[in-house]
Design a protein around this motif. Sequence first.
Motif, PDB file in Angstrom:
ATOM      1  N   PRO A  28      50.901  23.368 124.427  1.00 34.84           N
ATOM      2  CA  PRO A  28      50.964  24.154 123.181  1.00 34.84           C
ATOM      3  C   PRO A  28      49.620  24.791 122.820  1.00 34.84           C
ATOM      4  N   PHE A  65      51.021  23.232 117.911  1.00 31.43           N
ATOM      5  CA  PHE A  65      52.441  22.906 117.813  1.00 31.43           C
ATOM      6  C   PHE A  65      53.072  23.615 116.619  1.00 31.43           C
ATOM      7  N   PHE A  66      52.414  23.586 115.470  1.00 31.29           N
ATOM      8  CA  PHE A  66      52.959  24.252 114.288  1.00 31.29           C
ATOM      9  C   PHE A  66      52.951  25.776 114.455  1.00 31.29           C
ATOM     10  N   LEU A  68      53.375  27.349 117.353  1.00 24.49           N
ATOM     11  CA  LEU A  68      54.496  27.640 118.241  1.00 24.49           C
ATOM     12  C   LEU A  68      55.830  27.502 117.517  1.00 24.49           C
ATOM     13  N   ALA A  69      55.925  26.515 116.637  1.00 27.69           N
ATOM     14  CA  ALA A  69      57.145  26.368 115.846  1.00 27.69           C
ATOM     15  C   ALA A  69      57.352  27.583 114.947  1.00 27.69           C
ATOM     16  N   ALA A  70      56.279  28.087 114.352  1.00 21.39           N
ATOM     17  CA  ALA A  70      56.382  29.286 113.502  1.00 21.39           C
ATOM     18  C   ALA A  70      56.757  30.513 114.328  1.00 21.39           C
ATOM     19  N   LEU A  72      58.477  30.513 117.149  1.00 20.25           N
ATOM     20  CA  LEU A  72      59.898  30.365 117.494  1.00 20.25           C
ATOM     21  C   LEU A  72      60.785  30.650 116.289  1.00 20.25           C
ATOM     22  N   ALA A  73      60.356  30.245 115.097  1.00 19.74           N
ATOM     23  CA  ALA A  73      61.115  30.550 113.882  1.00 19.74           C
ATOM     24  C   ALA A  73      61.159  32.059 113.657  1.00 19.74           C
TER      25      ALA A  73
END
Length: 181
Positions: A28, A65-66, A68-70, A72-73
């Motif tokens: 990540p 990680f956060f 990448l999560a954003a 993807l969102a």
Amino acid sequence: MLILIKLLEPPTWTPGGVSKFHYMITQPYVILKYFISFFLPISLSADTDLAPFASWSICAFLRAFFFLAALLAAAVMTSAKERLRPIAFGILWFFFTLLPTSLIPLAEVMNDHRVFLPYIGLMLSVCWAAALFIDYWRTRTSFRYGKAAAAVLIVIILAASAYGTYQRNEVWKQKKPFGKT
């Protein structure tokens, strides 16, 4: 997915002594660095010597990680509207084309040459988003010098890119080939 990865790995292959866990928790952060380098390519290197993370609780892992999560969102949200789907497609292209080097441990945790194919998706997303922004700006404002401002912005970006290329070439000119003194 793991079965497919196992089928792709020959039994005699050794990735360079890096544990899969430590390699994968570093990815990540590596993907975040690739993403940043797409927009601001100032820390390019043929050999980064990035060591795998020892634990997933490292702050750099959590930030990445956060992020990448954003991202993807953002891909999920932009896939909801047909006009925004090229943005989602480009983001997902970026992620899916990084999967092979992110899931299978390699000797080097990060290499800048691994992003040639993923950057195609990122370029698609950025260009489509820029085109939508320009279209929005053009239809909603009455700025009469818009074309001139866009031309100046393009010239500035190209000049900065040319200067960066010149500086990179100067650095490489100073490097001596292996074996020469």
